[in-house]
Motif scaffolding. Sequence first.
Motif, PDB file in Angstrom:
ATOM      1  N   VAL A 126       0.782  -1.010  -0.044  1.00 29.51           N
ATOM      2  CA  VAL A 126      -0.007   0.025   0.065  1.00 29.51           C
ATOM      3  C   VAL A 126       0.679   1.331  -0.013  1.00 29.51           C
ATOM      4  N   ALA A 127       1.996   1.267   0.633  1.00 28.06           N
ATOM      5  CA  ALA A 127       2.973   2.523   0.914  1.00 28.06           C
ATOM      6  C   ALA A 127       3.395   2.802  -0.565  1.00 28.06           C
ATOM      7  N   ASP A 128       3.791   1.412  -1.216  1.00 32.25           N
ATOM      8  CA  ASP A 128       4.517   1.755  -2.740  1.00 32.25           C
ATOM      9  C   ASP A 128       3.355   2.429  -3.690  1.00 32.25           C
ATOM     10  N   LEU A 129       2.066   1.999  -3.347  1.00 35.21           N
ATOM     11  CA  LEU A 129       1.084   2.513  -4.351  1.00 35.21           C
ATOM     12  C   LEU A 129       0.859   4.041  -3.897  1.00 35.21           C
ATOM     13  N   ARG A 130       0.781   4.274  -2.810  1.00 34.83           N
ATOM     14  CA  ARG A 130       0.457   5.747  -2.417  1.00 34.83           C
ATOM     15  C   ARG A 130       1.704   6.632  -3.117  1.00 34.83           C
ATOM     16  N   GLU A 131       2.855   6.220  -2.865  1.00 32.34           N
ATOM     17  CA  GLU A 131       4.063   7.016  -3.761  1.00 32.34           C
ATOM     18  C   GLU A 131       3.941   7.000  -5.049  1.00 32.34           C
ATOM     19  N   MET A 132       3.369   5.992  -5.582  1.00 28.90           N
ATOM     20  CA  MET A 132       3.205   5.999  -7.150  1.00 28.90           C
ATOM     21  C   MET A 132       2.126   7.035  -7.610  1.00 28.90           C
TER      22      MET A 132
END
Length: 302
Positions: free
Chosen positions: A56-62
């Motif tokens: 989820v953290a990666d997608l938020r960054e993307m």
Amino acid sequence: MESEPEAFGSYEELLASDKIDAVYIPLPTGLRKEWVLRAAAAGKHVICEKPCAVSVADLREMIEACRNHRVQFMDGVMFMHSRRLPRLREILDDGQSVGEVKRITSAFSFGAPPDFFTSNIRADKRLEPYGCLGDLGWYCIRFALWVMNWEMPEEVTGRLLSSHGAVPTEFSGELFFKSGVSASFYCSFITENQEWANLSGTRGFVELQDFVLPFTGNELELRVRKNEFSKDGCDFRMQSHTRRIAIPEYGDSHPTAQECNMFRNFSEQIQSGQLNELWPEVALKTQEVMCACLESARNSSV
């Protein structure tokens, strides 16, 4: 005048080209974040395959990178662009055909051949750590959230039924909503092709036998059903009343097909000059529910 397609020697060269406005990123999930960030930094709009990210953290960054660079982010869920969904929404909202939705069930699976588990990226934990849950369960979760008008569940549970190493190959999940609706889904690489969804309500129910990949043909369908039970003394009768609703849309490789609609809608969104925040929002919600289901499954197996 038509021009010949131009081939690029590398992803970097493609992203550097001023001839490119948008990119479709179907790379494995384990590689996807880097190239979404690069595409956003290069000012390219992004259609991202699913599952969108490793976390989820990666997608938020993307998503934040796309927002900061003023480019559209959309995940590649084709059925979201089918003409069948608006028709289904009309049925759900009419108050009579289904009544109040109480239960959502779905399944998406395919029976993979033996060599799939040794040669396909979807069985490789480095490239596709979510296995069948990301490849197939994403659609089931997305459909449930769509039915619920993007209400998030207040509780989820997951069960890892089988795995190849650390990769889920058969999975079931349950979602529980504050409104009292529940949803269940099953996804698998080891049971034969199925992709159905059922919406149960207080007045009837709706069946879709091909909610992800429509069956081949020139129309899509859904069936609204109500089964009536009656008795006369010792005589019992269960009568089925079915209303078939057809939607003129080809199932595959046609200008009206949902995959074409997806890219058409994406293109129109880009040309509008406006960002549609719904697409990244629903991608993030789907990612959050998927990750929570897997976390539940892993915690329950400890």
